[in-house]
Motif scaffolding. Structure first.
Motif, short mmCIF file in Angstrom:
data_model
loop_
_atom_site.label_atom_id
_atom_site.label_comp_id
_atom_site.label_asym_id
_atom_site.label_seq_id
_atom_site.Cartn_x
_atom_site.Cartn_y
_atom_site.Cartn_z
N GLY A 745 11.40 12.29 -5.30
CA GLY A 745 10.18 12.26 -4.52
C GLY A 745 10.37 12.96 -3.20
O GLY A 745 11.50 13.24 -2.80
N ILE A 747 9.30 12.66 0.83
CA ILE A 747 8.66 11.82 1.84
C ILE A 747 8.15 12.73 2.95
O ILE A 747 8.89 13.56 3.47
CB ILE A 747 9.62 10.76 2.39
CG1 ILE A 747 9.81 9.69 1.32
CG2 ILE A 747 9.08 10.13 3.65
CD1 ILE A 747 10.61 8.53 1.76
N ASP A 751 3.33 9.73 4.01
CA ASP A 751 3.87 8.56 3.32
C ASP A 751 4.32 7.48 4.29
O ASP A 751 4.49 6.33 3.91
CB ASP A 751 5.07 8.97 2.46
CG ASP A 751 4.68 10.00 1.42
OD1 ASP A 751 3.63 9.79 0.79
OD2 ASP A 751 5.40 10.99 1.25
N LEU A 752 4.56 7.89 5.52
CA LEU A 752 5.07 6.91 6.49
C LEU A 752 3.97 6.35 7.37
O LEU A 752 4.21 5.50 8.21
CB LEU A 752 6.14 7.57 7.35
CG LEU A 752 7.37 8.01 6.57
CD1 LEU A 752 8.33 8.77 7.46
CD2 LEU A 752 8.08 6.83 5.95
N MET A 753 2.76 6.85 7.19
CA MET A 753 1.65 6.34 7.99
C MET A 753 1.07 5.13 7.28
O MET A 753 0.07 5.21 6.59
CB MET A 753 0.57 7.39 8.15
CG MET A 753 0.99 8.61 8.94
SD MET A 753 1.56 8.21 10.58
CE MET A 753 0.12 7.39 11.23
N ILE A 754 1.73 4.00 7.44
CA ILE A 754 1.29 2.79 6.77
C ILE A 754 0.50 1.95 7.75
O ILE A 754 0.97 1.66 8.85
CB ILE A 754 2.50 2.00 6.26
CG1 ILE A 754 3.24 2.85 5.24
CG2 ILE A 754 2.05 0.69 5.66
CD1 ILE A 754 4.55 2.25 4.83
N GLU A 755 -0.68 1.60 7.36
CA GLU A 755 -1.48 0.74 8.24
C GLU A 755 -0.95 -0.68 8.14
O GLU A 755 -0.53 -1.14 7.09
CB GLU A 755 -2.95 0.79 7.83
CG GLU A 755 -3.67 1.99 8.35
CD GLU A 755 -3.58 2.12 9.87
OE1 GLU A 755 -3.90 1.13 10.56
OE2 GLU A 755 -3.19 3.18 10.37
N ASN A 759 -1.42 -1.95 4.10
CA ASN A 759 -0.30 -1.39 3.34
C ASN A 759 0.10 -2.23 2.14
O ASN A 759 0.39 -1.70 1.09
CB ASN A 759 0.87 -1.18 4.27
CG ASN A 759 1.81 -2.33 4.26
OD1 ASN A 759 2.68 -2.41 3.43
ND2 ASN A 759 1.61 -3.26 5.16
N LEU A 763 -0.05 -0.67 -1.47
CA LEU A 763 1.23 -0.48 -2.12
C LEU A 763 1.24 -1.19 -3.46
O LEU A 763 1.70 -0.67 -4.47
CB LEU A 763 2.34 -1.02 -1.24
CG LEU A 763 3.69 -0.69 -1.81
CD1 LEU A 763 4.08 0.69 -1.41
CD2 LEU A 763 4.70 -1.69 -1.40
N GLN A 766 -0.59 0.87 -5.79
CA GLN A 766 0.07 2.11 -6.18
C GLN A 766 1.14 1.89 -7.23
O GLN A 766 1.25 2.64 -8.19
CB GLN A 766 0.73 2.76 -4.96
CG GLN A 766 -0.20 3.67 -4.20
CD GLN A 766 0.48 4.20 -2.96
OE1 GLN A 766 1.67 3.99 -2.77
NE2 GLN A 766 -0.25 4.88 -2.12
N ARG A 771 6.24 -3.21 -9.50
CA ARG A 771 6.37 -4.45 -8.75
C ARG A 771 6.08 -5.68 -9.59
O ARG A 771 6.65 -6.74 -9.37
CB ARG A 771 5.48 -4.41 -7.52
CG ARG A 771 5.98 -3.38 -6.51
CD ARG A 771 5.09 -3.36 -5.30
NE ARG A 771 5.34 -4.49 -4.44
CZ ARG A 771 6.27 -4.48 -3.50
NH1 ARG A 771 7.06 -3.46 -3.35
NH2 ARG A 771 6.42 -5.52 -2.71
N CYS B 591 7.15 7.15 -1.55
CA CYS B 591 6.58 8.44 -1.93
C CYS B 591 5.53 8.28 -3.03
O CYS B 591 4.95 9.26 -3.47
CB CYS B 591 7.62 9.49 -2.30
SG CYS B 591 9.16 8.91 -2.89
N VAL B 596 6.61 14.95 -8.57
CA VAL B 596 7.24 15.95 -7.72
C VAL B 596 7.11 17.30 -8.41
O VAL B 596 7.50 17.45 -9.57
CB VAL B 596 8.72 15.63 -7.50
CG1 VAL B 596 9.36 16.71 -6.66
CG2 VAL B 596 8.88 14.29 -6.85
#
Lengths: 799, 799
Positions: A745, A747, A751-755, A759, A763, A766, A771, B591, B596
């Motif tokens: 993957g 990044i 991808d790092l802008m998690i509210e 989130n 998540l 997604q 999970r 990610c 990809v």
């Protein structure tokens, strides 16, 4: 199933740690004071930032409820407050003592030389000798780490290098009382550098809750166990020290930011600033109290504030030339100072100081005698000058009244209306001498001959004194030297430019800035400190000009004083920029040809012992095999953690199979404090651990003790990039691995802008498939950690 | 052999680039002004730090002889100087214009209201309307990016987010003239935020050598092509803006450090400070020149210096309570301000501003009219108060003489010896109003009723004005609001504490600090700015206390003003700390499930085109296979570079085999400027490129265009650690790879401590075997790059 058991076991361990935040074991850590990991052959040891990831951090995270976070925040600010108050009081105490000793010394000498100059000299030299002896005795016998300014060591500590004994209680005591002796004894050194070290010591001791060696510790304070928190405290302490030394809170913050710290976070800045301001308040309050005469000889002197608000207001462009010349002189003399002190210190280390502390004591006493002789006898050779016509508006008397501080010292003069200009700067405390050199409205007070004599003699004394075994700062001597040649240049400017509004004092100030810039190579912080101590914002551009030039000139010759000294003492500072040569190297080349020693997941105790004995590595990769026989790197285990495991023995198991956590009560076996890095105590050494032959036949499962994902770099990455990674993140170990075969993957910023709130849901949506599978197994998601997927895979593999 | 050829080819390419530093192609980059990569659907684009690694950096490194390094250094300092001078002059120009417009407006109005208040009001409202209209017209028609304060955008830029048009010449012009109109027109906004943006624009334009769109560019200035250098320049510009706005050089540096930049290097600090000091000198010089009456109405006003050196000297402990209350009020009102402006801005964006620029113009004009009505008519309703007994020592006259600035405005009063306290703060320029509110020795000047009225009305106006399409700063309105309630509290303290030395002005200052702290949440920089603008170091602890409280209170409700606005505008700021939720996530989870898309080393043109069309990814991993069929990740290629390659077509080859560099003259095909990231121009879009069917059948060898070693993380690493890596190093792409199977080496601090001179030799000795093998092949080792071993392996494999 086993994987599930194991998971639960790990969870329980962590949970247990969080339940016993201040158990008895925590005292163990601070119990013995000594060298960390002496077996390395050196007294230098890198800080272990990965500990944070491994134990303390996990534990902290586990405990981190909203309430705990607020509690920690309050405690952090409380500590900032306490550090400020502590450093402020220490500074007041040092200044008070120095001023009283020096004041008493000078007034006694002055009263005796009315009758006999020889008796006066003997008394003067004797008092100096006693003070210096007390200082060097304390340092050599009780606190060897208190010698010198301490700034290179603190810089090293904050860069990630642990040096033996720099932050102990005894160092603090040695620093405070040693400073009083050495500065009161009239040596050519200052108390500012030691104050920075003092602040750092106070901060560190507060952070670890006192010194356990002397049974002055409190569990209440032992909240900071991660290196990062301790480092932050020490940074606060440094800023507090500068703020106390110069009464310059902003300068203190900038000093900490520019000169000492290696990793800076903007959240820290506000706390550092708060500490500095607290110091300023404490010092101001104490000085207000002293104004009422409660402090003996402590009057206008003591804290450095050379107010030159009545200096010259503006300047013509023609004056920029002499100012630039001052900058050049400062750069040259500063670089020369660095080089000379480097040679002398190196010679001292290699020849003189090896012969034991007696030599150090004799050396310091000889230097003290020499200083006494020069500062007393040179002014005797100098003819007195008649007093200038007195100007009642300026408030400066000539000669100054006996027993007072000030300009125009009457020393060995035939008439009452004369003064000795050399004695005015030489036979005086350094603070007063500087005040006199900076003073405005005293044109033609000094002859160029006197200034030149003083410059040469004092410069030599400063070089000679540097490196003796007493606490010694270089700020005040630097200011002395700089202001002398600055004033010299100023005299020429007054003579040749023939303008009325030129003040020699302003040139003296610029000279002081230039020498400090040429020697220490600080920039913004020095500039702000100079502005704050002279209380004159208008001189800012001039100081900057001079500093720019002197730093540039100095940089052409050598590195700054602190860097040179750090290198001499073998403190491996990682600079913020990678070296030029690194561009041509790869990561693989950098780690050299040394074999990597890795451990299997379940390892025999005797193997561990022999591996630990056979090398000095501090971290070992742990390798495991999947069922298909493929090897996988599952993490990094630290030597110090292995030693703790070996010592406690509770994790030993009889079979080489993976441990079943339900069988034993692993959950209460360890407290995370065992694994926390000791601040001021010796770690365990492999030779200290005694294992029976039965023990050696047992096994350890290392999985719970791993740092499951250290940072990795591919083998052919440019060392420049590796360096940046290592330096920016403050790492200690970095794995060099083969180039990956595929990319799972990418990044990106997105991808790092998690509210904050959304989130978890997004998540879940997604990656539902992944999970959901895990969900039933884990009762609490809070402690679910990063190695889970891997370990699951591993354990499934070896079931 | 092929590997050898290829190596040489790459060397030659690089060498060629280094020979043509300023070729014609460089103009191409700046040619068109527009949105970067519009196809993304948004106007926001992350900065590409990897470009540095890939082309510009290599080229820079290749050129970097000792001489070139010195040249770059000189140029950098020259730029710092120019930015300082430019920003200083811009600030002087804005202030001069505003003061002259406002002064002319007020003096005209005052002379007319002697005859008719209605005519006076009409004139007053008309002038305001014209000024505001000019401002909003410029902004909407010419420079849409000039609206607002610009600080969130600059913050985003320095965080790595490129926003369309914020650093263009037209934005600069719009900002300067728009500010003059909006501030001169009496709206409830300030010129400080826009000055920061102005400084940043000047810095960026200087850095790219002017604006090519308007053919005002010079190749001499185009030395900074890497993002890092440009970012550094913009940082300098920000600091210069603050320094110019508040005449606070140290505050400017700290503002840039604390509030705007995301990556800070201590080497930069000194240059930033230099720029700030230059600004201070320029502004001071200009003000000295204006003192002689050369500047029309520009007198004591204009630049913010509210000297309160005659404020109260000390304070009792009992006063700390009302001060703490001020802090709480500041936190509450500041948080409320942030929330209200957020709602209103969001409503405006979604409903009002979608309807085109005409709505924006009408809106601003209506706000202007409303402001005129309130500021003129409210004081009319207020009864005048009799003048206090005049105190000749204070130098304050009552009422103030006509046509002058000052306290005690006579407005709609029946007698000459009366003044209107509401008009004193409302019917005045904001700078003068603040000076009046801060003024000492004017106890009982204001009635609490007037202050309360003003507070409510001005607060509402400030909220309403925020978000109109004019350049608008929030500093001055914040100070106005804060000092009003501060003075109110001060009045109560004077009333109930009954102490003589309490000054209401000091409380007004604390109120101002508290509101700014509660709204903007800045700490150290705000503190230093407040100290510098009031020129009173003694108030430092009090300001800190108030700021501590107001920030803490505000943080309990929402984020700071700039963060809220940045989020509203969709600027994805990466905070310095990872989010709490990231602890439970792994890199793989972050990610997402997206596939990809990777490219083979030699790729068909049509494949590239279809891949680029099918997604919006900006980076693609490149995979190659060794002879044994094993796949290997050989690097990252960027969309923008692929587009350049597609456009130029010179790299196309007929066969899918690896290219033979000797065949073509690859060495002169590309200039690195082609690949440099355009600052203020649109990048190429895939739809802009037209390829013939023949072209589509050809192949490209991507190897020379790769970033050979992007940073990698194992798939199960905690997202917290990934975040730290990403954020600290300012990355744009990060590869998530499978967990490695073995560790080739460990890098520790020791491995990175390379001595400057010795390293080459020792390294040669250490790895003789490896290096000797390569030695004969490469004539120069200087350009030997990191992908060498890998590519060698690859090429040997595919020979």
């Amino acid at each position: 199933m086993l994987s599930n058991h194991f998971q639960n076991g790990v969870e329980t361990v962590r949970h247990a740690w969080s339940r016993i935040p201040n158990s008895e074991e925590s005292q163990f850590v601070d119990d013995a004071v000594g060298l960390v990991r002496k077996s390395d052959g050196s007294s230098v040891e890198s800080l272990d930032y990965e500990v944070i990831e491994n134990f303390a951090y996990r534990e902290e995270q586990a405990r981190r409820g909203k309430l705990y976070v607020s509690y920690l925040l309050v405690v952090k600010w409380l500590f900032a407050l306490l550090i400020g108050i502590g450093t402020g009081l220490a500074a007041v105490f040092i200044n008070l003592s120095v001023e009283n000793f020096a004041g008493w010394k000078f007034s006694l000498t002055f009263s005796i030389i009315q009758k006999s100059y020889i008796a006066g000299f003997l008394l003067y030299a004797l008092i100096n000798l006693v003070l210096v002896f007390s200082s060097v005795y304390i340092v050599t016998q009780f606190a060897p780490a208190a010698a010198g300014s301490g700034i290179p060591e603190i810089k090293g500590y904050l860069n990630g290098v642990d040096i033996h004994g720099i932050l102990l209680l005894r160092t603090l005591i040695g620093k405070i009382f040693g400073s009083i002796g050495s500065v009161g004894g009239g040596l050519a050194l200052g108390k500012e550098g030691p104050l920075v070290h003092t602040g750092a010591c106070i901060a560190s001791l507060l952070g670890q809750g006192g010194s356990t060696k002397y049974h002055i510790n409190s569990r209440w304070f032992q909240v900071f166990r991660s290196d990062r928190d301790r480092r932050d405290l020490v940074t606060c302490g440094c800023a507090a020290g500068v703020a106390a030394a110069f009464r310059a809170p902003v300068g203190g913050v900038l000093f900490a930011l520019e000169e000492v710290t290696s990793w800076w976070r903007s959240q820290l800045m506000w706390r550092v600033f708060f500490t500095s301001a607290i110091v300023a308040v404490v010092v101001r309050t104490a000085m207000g109290w002293c104004k009422n005469g409660n402090c003996g000889h402590f009057g206008s002197g003591g804290f450095i504030i050379w107010d030159i608000s009545d200096g010259q207001e503006d300047y013509s462009f023609a004056e920029l030339l002499p100012m630039a010349i001052i900058g050049v002189i400062g750069g040259l003399l500063g670089a020369l100072f660095n080089q000379l002190t480097l040679y002398i210190s190196s010679w001292r280390r290699n020849h003189l100081h090896k012969k034991g502390s007696r030599v150090k004591i004799i050396e310091a006493c000889l230097v003290s005698l020499l200083t006494s002789i020069i500062s007393f006898c040179l002014p005797l050779l100098r003819e007195c000058s008649p007093c200038p016509e007195s100007d009642p508006t300026s408030g400066i008397e000539c000669p100054r009244p006996p027993g007072m501080y000030g300009n125009y010292v009457n020393f060995f003069c035939s008439s009452d209306k004369e003064y000795n200009d050399l004695a005015t700067i030489f036979f005086n405390t350094q603070d007063d001498a500087i005040r006199n050199l900076f003073s405005a409205k005293t044109i033609h007070e000094y002859s160029s001959q006197s200034l030149l004599t003083f410059l040469v003699m004092f410069y030599s004394l400063a070089v000679l004194t540097f490196g003796t075994a007493v606490p010694a700062g270089q700020f005040v001597p630097g200011i002395m030297i700089g202001s002398t040649y600055g004033r010299l240049v100023g005299m020429f400017v007054v003579k040749y430019y023939k303008k009325l509004n030129i003040e020699e004092g302003t040139y003296a100030l610029l000279g002081a800035a230039s020498f400090l810039g040429g020697s220490m190579r600080m920039t913004v912080s020095l500039c702000v400190i100079m502005v704050e101590i002279t209380n004159n914002l208008k001189l800012l551009p001039l100081i900057m000009l001079v500093l720019l030039i002197s730093k540039a000139v100095g940089d052409a010759f050598n590195e700054g004083l602190y860097e040179e000294q750090a290198r001499l003492r073998g403190i491996p500072l990682l600079e913020s920029r990678p070296k030029y040569e690194m561009r041509n190297m790869t990561a693989k080349e950098a780690c050299g040809s040394g074999r990597v020693i890795s451990l299997p997941r379940v390892v025999k105790v005797s193997d561990v012992v022999s591996i630990l004995r056979s090398n000095k590595h501090n971290g070992f990769p742990v390798i495991d095999h999947t069922r298909s026989g493929e090897s996988l790197v599952i993490g990094l285990v630290l030597r110090s953690h292995l030693l703790v495991i070996l010592q406690s023995k509770v994790d030993f198991q009889h079979s080489p199979l993976l441990s079943d956590p339900r069988g034993g009560d692993r959950s209460i076996r360890h407290d995370s404090h065992e694994f926390a890095k000791p601040v001021s105590s010796k770690g365990i050494c492999i030779d200290d651990i005694h294992l029976s032959p039965d023990d050696l036949e047992m096994y350890i499962d290392l999985a719970p003790f791993l740092n499951p994902s250290p940072y990795i770099v591919p083998e052919d990455m440019s060392l420049t990039k590796v360096y940046n990674l290592f330096r920016q993140l403050g790492l200690r170990h970095l794995f060099v691995v083969p180039r990956p075969s595929r990319v799972l993957g990418l990044i990106t910023r997105k991808d790092l802008m998690i509210e904050d709130t959304e989130n978890v849901n997004t998540l879940e949506l997604q990656s539902t498939s992944v999970r959901n599978r895990h969900h039933n197994k884990r009762p609490t998601t809070r402690n679910s950690d990063v190695e889970r997927p891997l370990l699951n895979g591993l354990l499934v593999g070896s079931e």
